[in-house]
Write a protein that holds these residues in place. Structure first.
Motif, PDB file in Angstrom:
ATOM      1  N   ALA A 337       0.833  -1.206   0.000  1.00  0.00           N
ATOM      2  CA  ALA A 337       0.000   0.000   0.000  1.00  0.00           C
ATOM      3  C   ALA A 337       0.869   1.259   0.000  1.00  0.00           C
ATOM      4  CB  ALA A 337      -0.932  -0.015   1.207  1.00  0.00           C
ATOM      5  N   ASN A 338       1.919   1.264   0.835  1.00  0.00           N
ATOM      6  CA  ASN A 338       2.816   2.423   0.877  1.00  0.00           C
ATOM      7  C   ASN A 338       3.520   2.611  -0.465  1.00  0.00           C
ATOM      8  OD1 ASN A 338       2.185   2.985   3.544  1.00  0.00           O
ATOM      9  ND2 ASN A 338       3.837   1.714   4.354  1.00  0.00           N
ATOM     10  N   LEU A 339       3.867   1.499  -1.094  1.00  0.00           N
ATOM     11  CA  LEU A 339       4.496   1.575  -2.414  1.00  0.00           C
ATOM     12  C   LEU A 339       3.555   2.223  -3.429  1.00  0.00           C
ATOM     13  CD1 LEU A 339       6.829   0.706  -4.357  1.00  0.00           C
ATOM     14  CD2 LEU A 339       5.564  -1.433  -4.694  1.00  0.00           C
ATOM     15  N   ALA A 340       2.285   1.810  -3.391  1.00  0.00           N
ATOM     16  CA  ALA A 340       1.301   2.326  -4.342  1.00  0.00           C
ATOM     17  C   ALA A 340       1.133   3.837  -4.221  1.00  0.00           C
ATOM     18  CB  ALA A 340      -0.039   1.631  -4.136  1.00  0.00           C
ATOM     19  N   PHE A 341       1.271   4.355  -3.001  1.00  0.00           N
ATOM     20  CA  PHE A 341       1.045   5.784  -2.791  1.00  0.00           C
ATOM     21  C   PHE A 341       2.352   6.578  -2.754  1.00  0.00           C
ATOM     22  CE2 PHE A 341      -2.903   3.942  -1.147  1.00  0.00           C
ATOM     23  CZ  PHE A 341      -3.839   4.737  -1.785  1.00  0.00           C
ATOM     24  N   SER A 342       3.471   5.898  -3.036  1.00  0.00           N
ATOM     25  CA  SER A 342       4.765   6.600  -2.990  1.00  0.00           C
ATOM     26  C   SER A 342       4.903   7.610  -4.121  1.00  0.00           C
ATOM     27  CB  SER A 342       5.912   5.590  -3.064  1.00  0.00           C
ATOM     28  OG  SER A 342       5.922   4.933  -4.329  1.00  0.00           O
ATOM     29  N   PHE A 395      -5.912  -7.350  -4.138  1.00  0.00           N
ATOM     30  CA  PHE A 395      -4.732  -6.721  -4.739  1.00  0.00           C
ATOM     31  C   PHE A 395      -4.354  -7.438  -6.035  1.00  0.00           C
ATOM     32  CE2 PHE A 395      -2.414  -4.669  -0.852  1.00  0.00           C
ATOM     33  CZ  PHE A 395      -3.473  -3.783  -0.703  1.00  0.00           C
ATOM     34  N   GLY A 396      -4.918  -8.650  -6.216  1.00  0.00           N
ATOM     35  CA  GLY A 396      -4.603  -9.436  -7.405  1.00  0.00           C
ATOM     36  C   GLY A 396      -3.721 -10.632  -7.131  1.00  0.00           C
ATOM     37  N   TYR A 397      -3.499 -10.932  -5.831  1.00  0.00           N
ATOM     38  CA  TYR A 397      -2.624 -12.059  -5.488  1.00  0.00           C
ATOM     39  C   TYR A 397      -3.403 -13.371  -5.619  1.00  0.00           C
ATOM     40  CZ  TYR A 397       1.180 -14.503  -3.158  1.00  0.00           C
ATOM     41  OH  TYR A 397       2.232 -15.347  -2.887  1.00  0.00           O
ATOM     42  N   ASP A 398      -2.783 -14.373  -6.239  1.00  0.00           N
ATOM     43  CA  ASP A 398      -3.402 -15.683  -6.462  1.00  0.00           C
ATOM     44  C   ASP A 398      -3.061 -16.611  -5.296  1.00  0.00           C
ATOM     45  OD1 ASP A 398      -4.507 -18.004  -7.399  1.00  0.00           O
ATOM     46  OD2 ASP A 398      -3.045 -18.309  -9.016  1.00  0.00           O
ATOM     47  N   ILE A 399      -4.066 -16.944  -4.468  1.00  0.00           N
ATOM     48  CA  ILE A 399      -3.811 -17.809  -3.307  1.00  0.00           C
ATOM     49  C   ILE A 399      -4.059 -19.285  -3.626  1.00  0.00           C
ATOM     50  CG2 ILE A 399      -4.360 -15.979  -1.648  1.00  0.00           C
ATOM     51  CD1 ILE A 399      -7.071 -17.432  -1.181  1.00  0.00           C
ATOM     52  N   GLN A 426     -12.370  -5.082  -1.774  1.00  0.00           N
ATOM     53  CA  GLN A 426     -12.447  -4.854  -3.215  1.00  0.00           C
ATOM     54  C   GLN A 426     -12.239  -3.375  -3.536  1.00  0.00           C
ATOM     55  OE1 GLN A 426     -16.154  -6.037  -5.005  1.00  0.00           O
ATOM     56  NE2 GLN A 426     -15.409  -5.746  -7.081  1.00  0.00           N
ATOM     57  N   GLU A 427     -12.849  -2.511  -2.752  1.00  0.00           N
ATOM     58  CA  GLU A 427     -12.689  -1.066  -2.961  1.00  0.00           C
ATOM     59  C   GLU A 427     -11.224  -0.662  -2.802  1.00  0.00           C
ATOM     60  OE1 GLU A 427     -14.428   3.141  -1.088  1.00  0.00           O
ATOM     61  OE2 GLU A 427     -14.887   1.215  -0.123  1.00  0.00           O
ATOM     62  N   PHE A 428     -10.588  -1.198  -1.764  1.00  0.00           N
ATOM     63  CA  PHE A 428      -9.173  -0.903  -1.523  1.00  0.00           C
ATOM     64  C   PHE A 428      -8.307  -1.487  -2.646  1.00  0.00           C
ATOM     65  CE2 PHE A 428      -5.417  -1.515   1.589  1.00  0.00           C
ATOM     66  CZ  PHE A 428      -4.876  -0.297   1.227  1.00  0.00           C
ATOM     67  N   GLY A 429      -8.631  -2.730  -3.036  1.00  0.00           N
ATOM     68  CA  GLY A 429      -7.859  -3.404  -4.066  1.00  0.00           C
ATOM     69  C   GLY A 429      -7.897  -2.681  -5.396  1.00  0.00           C
ATOM     70  N   GLU A 430      -9.056  -2.172  -5.753  1.00  0.00           N
ATOM     71  CA  GLU A 430      -9.178  -1.450  -7.026  1.00  0.00           C
ATOM     72  C   GLU A 430      -8.316  -0.193  -7.012  1.00  0.00           C
ATOM     73  OE1 GLU A 430     -13.342  -0.835  -7.435  1.00  0.00           O
ATOM     74  OE2 GLU A 430     -13.749  -2.886  -8.143  1.00  0.00           O
ATOM     75  N   ILE A 432      -5.505   0.185  -5.286  1.00  0.00           N
ATOM     76  CA  ILE A 432      -4.103  -0.232  -5.367  1.00  0.00           C
ATOM     77  C   ILE A 432      -3.755  -0.686  -6.781  1.00  0.00           C
ATOM     78  CG2 ILE A 432      -2.417  -1.904  -4.535  1.00  0.00           C
ATOM     79  CD1 ILE A 432      -3.164   0.316  -2.523  1.00  0.00           C
ATOM     80  N   LYS A 433      -4.626  -1.490  -7.384  1.00  0.00           N
ATOM     81  CA  LYS A 433      -4.361  -1.966  -8.753  1.00  0.00           C
ATOM     82  C   LYS A 433      -4.357  -0.813  -9.750  1.00  0.00           C
ATOM     83  CE  LYS A 433      -7.457  -5.333  -8.644  1.00  0.00           C
ATOM     84  NZ  LYS A 433      -8.273  -6.515  -9.037  1.00  0.00           N
ATOM     85  N   GLY A 434      -5.115   0.223  -9.444  1.00  0.00           N
ATOM     86  CA  GLY A 434      -5.112   1.393 -10.309  1.00  0.00           C
ATOM     87  C   GLY A 434      -3.766   2.085 -10.330  1.00  0.00           C
ATOM     88  N   LYS A 435      -2.974   1.885  -9.264  1.00  0.00           N
ATOM     89  CA  LYS A 435      -1.664   2.507  -9.182  1.00  0.00           C
ATOM     90  C   LYS A 435      -0.539   1.546  -9.545  1.00  0.00           C
ATOM     91  CE  LYS A 435      -3.066   5.859  -5.644  1.00  0.00           C
ATOM     92  NZ  LYS A 435      -2.759   7.068  -6.424  1.00  0.00           N
ATOM     93  N   LEU A 436      -0.747   0.239  -9.247  1.00  0.00           N
ATOM     94  CA  LEU A 436       0.321  -0.743  -9.473  1.00  0.00           C
ATOM     95  C   LEU A 436       0.043  -1.672 -10.637  1.00  0.00           C
ATOM     96  CD1 LEU A 436       1.077  -1.847  -5.788  1.00  0.00           C
ATOM     97  CD2 LEU A 436       2.303  -0.158  -7.156  1.00  0.00           C
ATOM     98  N   GLY A 437      -1.201  -1.683 -11.106  1.00  0.00           N
ATOM     99  CA  GLY A 437      -1.570  -2.693 -12.106  1.00  0.00           C
ATOM    100  C   GLY A 437      -1.664  -4.048 -11.430  1.00  0.00           C
ATOM    101  N   ASN A 438      -1.737  -5.109 -12.203  1.00  0.00           N
ATOM    102  CA  ASN A 438      -1.817  -6.461 -11.636  1.00  0.00           C
ATOM    103  C   ASN A 438      -0.404  -7.050 -11.593  1.00  0.00           C
ATOM    104  OD1 ASN A 438      -2.964  -8.691 -10.510  1.00  0.00           O
ATOM    105  ND2 ASN A 438      -4.077  -9.346 -12.334  1.00  0.00           N
TER     106      ASN A 438
END
Length: 442
Positions: A337-342, A395-399, A426-430, A432-438
């Motif tokens: 998360a910190n990376l996404a907002f850096s 976030f898009g991680y495959d478990i 899901q709201e948070f994940g979208e 983060i993915k908007g900033k980092l992609g998948n």
């Protein structure tokens, strides 16, 4: 005689009840404070301060409710026990009248005025606490006594009754104060009691009209959360599965609501979740999600102990899992998360992925041969881990490569609040993915 009166006003109701107790014939002239009638030139000629009540006794104008009450007894019915002649007995009555004026009514006025005239929606915790402390003093005054100045009702009881009736209607109750509640019940036998109490109901009607609901009791308990916050969602899962009836207050972290003064007074760390648990006397404030989860599970004894068993060894294992989530898995989520907002070409690195893999491998080992994180019964640590894993999934991680985690994740779907948790993740994940992609699949 004439009495200029506003039914919602505690001092006005005190004078009117004194009039009823003395059986006096008085003309009641209503004054509409909410529409500013007290500021009209005609009324200011009668009372330049623009307040109620005002007594007009054949041209003798008197203000201040307690002065009017004592005047009425002294001048109209001096033998009344409402204001005894004995100097010491009268001094006790006076002391309670002054206490009521300076400690009860003044606190009510300070708490409520900003709601009526400044558009505020809540009474701050500091003002509520002062009112509760004053009520505790009243509770103590009644130890060994039927009424506030002894075993017979006096003007002190009338004055205090009007304020207690106000508080009951404004705040929906006064908390667990058995002496005060018993005294309130005994006052029912006094003339004018029902009129006083019924008029106080205007207060709750006014507050309802302006969309305000207040409380001094346990109903005031609340949980501050943010739907995108992983720790918040973990606590909410515990709340839902213990069927805890508590007000949920959502904070918009992106809008900085957690940094507003009204919240920083509650939690100087400005973090969610934050629990405010009011037992009717004091606000117990707690933050840090794992501490809140333990507290709630331990407090809700009526729901059993399966979420947080009494066995010390079982609890030790739960604590171990909670600390692992806090110091390993959740930390890895924060790193991403910190990376996404850096804002500096954010990209998930091989190291990020390796750190996550190690944390999840430990989870996988916890679940080998078990349905849940500490064995075959669900506990609070399953909700903590679910909130974290759910965040990673969005976030898009495959478990799916972690067989035990994947099966456990599906198994958790039957519990209360899972959908709510998933929607927040899901709201948070979208975001983060908007900033980092998948990036996890790169």
């Amino acid at each position: 005689m004439k009495l200029y009166h506003m039914p919602a006003s505690p001092p006005s109701r005190s004078v009117l009840m004194t009039i009823r107790c003395l059986g006096l014939d008085v003309e009641i002239i209503p004054v509409d404070l909410l529409n500013g009638e007290q500021r009209s030139p005609e009324y200011l000629k009668i009372n330049p301060i623009g307040q109620v009540p005002v007594l007009d006794d054949d041209g003798f104008i008197l203000t201040e409710s307690r002065a009017i009450m004592t005047y009425l007894v002294n001048s109209k019915m001096p033998e009344s026990t409402l204001y005894p002649k004995n100097a010491k007995d009268r001094a006790i009555v006076d002391s309670k009248l002054y206490f009521d004026a300076t400690n009860i009514f003044s606190l009510i006025f300070a708490a409520m005025r900003p709601l009526y005239f400044n558009g505020e929606k809540e009474v701050c915790a500091e003002k509520r606490e002062k009112i509760k402390q004053a009520l505790q003093h009243l509770e103590n005054f009644l130890d060994g006594k039927l009424y506030f100045a002894g075993n017979d009702p006096t003007l002190a009881d009338i004055s205090i009754l009007s304020n207690i009736a106000y508080l009951k209607n404004a705040f929906g109750g006064i908390g667990n104060l058995p002496n005060l509640e018993g005294w309130y019940k005994r006052c029912e036998d006094m003339p004018g009691y029902q009129e006083n109490v019924d008029s106080a109901k205007i207060v709750s009607q006014i507050l309802e009209q302006i969309g305000i609901k207040l409380s001094l009791t346990a109903q005031d308990s609340c949980l501050y959360v943010a739907s995108m916050s992983t720790p918040s969602r973990a606590v909410l899962l515990v709340v839902r599965n213990l069927s805890i009836d508590i007000e949920i207050k959502q904070l918009n972290l992106l809008a900085g609501e957690h940094r507003r003064s009204e919240f920083t007074k509650i939690n100087p760390r400005c973090c969610v979740p934050t629990l405010v648990d009011n037992d009717g006397h004091n606000d117990f404030i707690l933050w840090e999600s794992k501490a809140i989860m333990i507290y709630l599970a331990e407090k809700c004894q009526r729901f059993g102990h399966s979420l947080y068993p009494k066995c010390m060894k079982s609890r030790a294992v739960i604590h171990q899992r909670l600390f692992h989530d806090a110091s390993e898995l959740y930390v890895r989520i924060l790193d991403i998360a910190n990376l996404a907002f850096s804002g500096v070409n954010p990209m998930i690195t091989v190291q990020h992925k390796e750190n996550l893999k190690k944390a999840l491998q430990i989870l996988e080992s916890f679940l080998e041969g078990h349905d849940y994180m500490t064995g075959n019964s669900i506990t609070i640590c399953d909700f903590a881990y679910f909130a974290s894993v759910c965040t990673l999934v969005h976030f898009g991680y495959d478990i799916s490569k972690f067989t035990c985690i994947n099966q456990w994740y599906q198994r958790m779907g039957k519990y209360e609040g899972i959908k709510e948790c998933d929607e927040g993740a899901q709201e948070f994940g979208e975001m983060i993915k908007g900033k980092l992609g998948n990036s996890f699949n790169d």
